[in-house]
Scaffold this motif. Structure first.
Motif, short mmCIF file in Angstrom:
data_model
loop_
_atom_site.label_atom_id
_atom_site.label_comp_id
_atom_site.label_asym_id
_atom_site.label_seq_id
_atom_site.Cartn_x
_atom_site.Cartn_y
_atom_site.Cartn_z
N LEU A 41 0.83 -1.21 0.00
CA LEU A 41 0.00 0.00 0.00
C LEU A 41 0.86 1.26 0.00
O LEU A 41 0.52 2.26 -0.63
CB LEU A 41 -0.94 0.00 1.20
N GLY A 42 1.98 1.20 0.71
CA GLY A 42 2.89 2.34 0.73
C GLY A 42 3.45 2.64 -0.65
O GLY A 42 3.55 3.80 -1.05
N PHE A 43 3.84 1.58 -1.38
CA PHE A 43 4.35 1.79 -2.73
C PHE A 43 3.28 2.35 -3.65
O PHE A 43 3.56 3.24 -4.47
CB PHE A 43 4.90 0.48 -3.31
N LEU A 44 2.05 1.86 -3.53
CA LEU A 44 0.96 2.39 -4.35
C LEU A 44 0.67 3.86 -4.02
O LEU A 44 0.43 4.67 -4.91
CB LEU A 44 -0.30 1.55 -4.18
N PHE A 45 0.69 4.19 -2.75
CA PHE A 45 0.46 5.57 -2.33
C PHE A 45 1.56 6.48 -2.88
O PHE A 45 1.29 7.58 -3.36
CB PHE A 45 0.41 5.65 -0.80
N ALA A 46 2.81 6.02 -2.82
CA ALA A 46 3.92 6.81 -3.36
C ALA A 46 3.76 7.01 -4.87
O ALA A 46 4.05 8.10 -5.38
CB ALA A 46 5.25 6.12 -3.05
N LYS A 47 3.28 5.99 -5.57
CA LYS A 47 3.06 6.11 -7.02
C LYS A 47 1.98 7.15 -7.32
O LYS A 47 2.11 7.96 -8.23
CB LYS A 47 2.68 4.77 -7.63
N VAL A 48 0.90 7.13 -6.54
CA VAL A 48 -0.18 8.10 -6.74
C VAL A 48 0.33 9.52 -6.51
O VAL A 48 0.05 10.42 -7.31
CB VAL A 48 -1.37 7.78 -5.81
N ILE A 49 1.08 9.73 -5.45
CA ILE A 49 1.62 11.05 -5.15
C ILE A 49 2.57 11.50 -6.27
O ILE A 49 2.51 12.65 -6.73
CB ILE A 49 2.34 11.07 -3.79
N ASP A 51 2.62 10.49 -9.44
CA ASP A 51 1.85 10.78 -10.65
C ASP A 51 1.14 12.12 -10.56
O ASP A 51 1.08 12.88 -11.53
CB ASP A 51 0.83 9.67 -10.92
N ARG A 52 0.62 12.43 -9.40
CA ARG A 52 -0.10 13.71 -9.23
C ARG A 52 0.85 14.89 -9.33
O ARG A 52 0.53 15.90 -9.93
CB ARG A 52 -0.83 13.71 -7.88
N LEU A 53 2.03 14.76 -8.75
CA LEU A 53 2.98 15.87 -8.78
C LEU A 53 3.54 16.10 -10.18
O LEU A 53 3.91 17.22 -10.53
CB LEU A 53 4.12 15.61 -7.80
N GLU A 54 3.61 15.06 -10.99
CA GLU A 54 4.17 15.19 -12.34
C GLU A 54 3.12 15.53 -13.40
O GLU A 54 3.47 15.78 -14.55
CB GLU A 54 4.87 13.89 -12.74
N ASN A 55 1.83 15.56 -13.06
CA ASN A 55 0.77 15.77 -14.04
C ASN A 55 0.53 17.26 -14.24
O ASN A 55 -0.08 17.94 -13.42
CB ASN A 55 -0.51 15.07 -13.59
N LYS A 56 0.98 17.78 -15.38
CA LYS A 56 0.84 19.20 -15.67
C LYS A 56 -0.60 19.56 -16.04
O LYS A 56 -1.05 20.68 -15.82
CB LYS A 56 1.77 19.60 -16.82
N GLU A 57 -1.35 18.62 -16.62
CA GLU A 57 -2.73 18.90 -17.02
C GLU A 57 -3.60 19.19 -15.80
O GLU A 57 -4.41 20.13 -15.82
CB GLU A 57 -3.29 17.72 -17.80
N ASP A 58 -3.44 18.41 -14.74
CA ASP A 58 -4.21 18.67 -13.52
C ASP A 58 -3.86 20.03 -12.94
O ASP A 58 -4.74 20.75 -12.44
CB ASP A 58 -3.94 17.58 -12.48
N ASP A 59 -2.59 20.39 -12.98
CA ASP A 59 -2.18 21.70 -12.47
C ASP A 59 -2.83 22.83 -13.28
O ASP A 59 -3.28 23.82 -12.72
CB ASP A 59 -0.66 21.85 -12.53
N HIS A 60 -2.88 22.65 -14.58
CA HIS A 60 -3.50 23.67 -15.44
C HIS A 60 -4.97 23.86 -15.10
O HIS A 60 -5.43 24.98 -14.94
CB HIS A 60 -3.35 23.27 -16.92
N TYR A 61 -5.71 22.75 -14.97
CA TYR A 61 -7.15 22.86 -14.68
C TYR A 61 -7.40 23.41 -13.28
O TYR A 61 -8.32 24.19 -13.07
CB TYR A 61 -7.84 21.51 -14.86
N SER A 62 -6.59 23.02 -12.32
CA SER A 62 -6.83 23.53 -10.97
C SER A 62 -6.51 25.02 -10.87
O SER A 62 -7.07 25.72 -10.03
CB SER A 62 -6.02 22.73 -9.94
N ASP A 63 -5.60 25.51 -11.72
CA ASP A 63 -5.25 26.93 -11.69
C ASP A 63 -6.16 27.81 -12.54
O ASP A 63 -6.40 28.96 -12.21
CB ASP A 63 -3.80 27.12 -12.17
N ASN A 64 -6.70 27.28 -13.65
CA ASN A 64 -7.36 28.13 -14.64
C ASN A 64 -8.85 27.91 -14.80
O ASN A 64 -9.51 28.74 -15.39
CB ASN A 64 -6.67 27.94 -16.02
N VAL A 65 -9.39 26.80 -14.34
CA VAL A 65 -10.81 26.52 -14.56
C VAL A 65 -11.59 26.90 -13.30
O VAL A 65 -11.25 26.48 -12.20
CB VAL A 65 -11.03 25.03 -14.91
N GLU A 66 -12.61 27.74 -13.49
CA GLU A 66 -13.44 28.14 -12.34
C GLU A 66 -14.49 27.06 -12.06
O GLU A 66 -15.01 26.43 -12.96
CB GLU A 66 -14.13 29.46 -12.64
N GLN A 67 -14.80 26.91 -10.81
CA GLN A 67 -15.73 25.86 -10.41
C GLN A 67 -17.15 26.39 -10.39
O GLN A 67 -17.50 27.37 -9.91
CB GLN A 67 -15.35 25.32 -9.05
#
Length: 67
Positions: A41-49, A51-67
């Motif tokens: 579970l620790g290895f899977l959690f590290a992989k998720v973290i 992947d999230r830190l390296e995903n530029k698309e998620d960063d773009h949407y969280s910064d530019n898209v209004e909710q």
């Protein structure tokens, strides 16, 4: 104040994880099953973290898209 709360939560989480490992090792040989599961579970959690830190698309949407 918020950072102090995070620091305390991290300290408690680390103590809890250490106690978990000590308890699983003390329950040898059956504790090894739980130990392998926690490590997996620790290895899977590290992989998720990672992947999230390296995903530029998620960063773009969280910064530019209004909710």
């Amino acid at each position: 104040m918020e950072y102090i709360g995070y620091v305390f939560l991290i300290i408690v989480a680390l103590i809890w994880i250490i106690a978990l490992f000590v308890g699983l090792i003390a329950a040898f040989p059956y504790g090894i099953i739980g130990l392998v599961a926690v490590i997996g579970l620790g290895f899977l959690f590290a992989k998720v973290i990672k992947d999230r830190l390296e995903n530029k698309e998620d960063d773009h949407y969280s910064d530019n898209v209004e909710q």
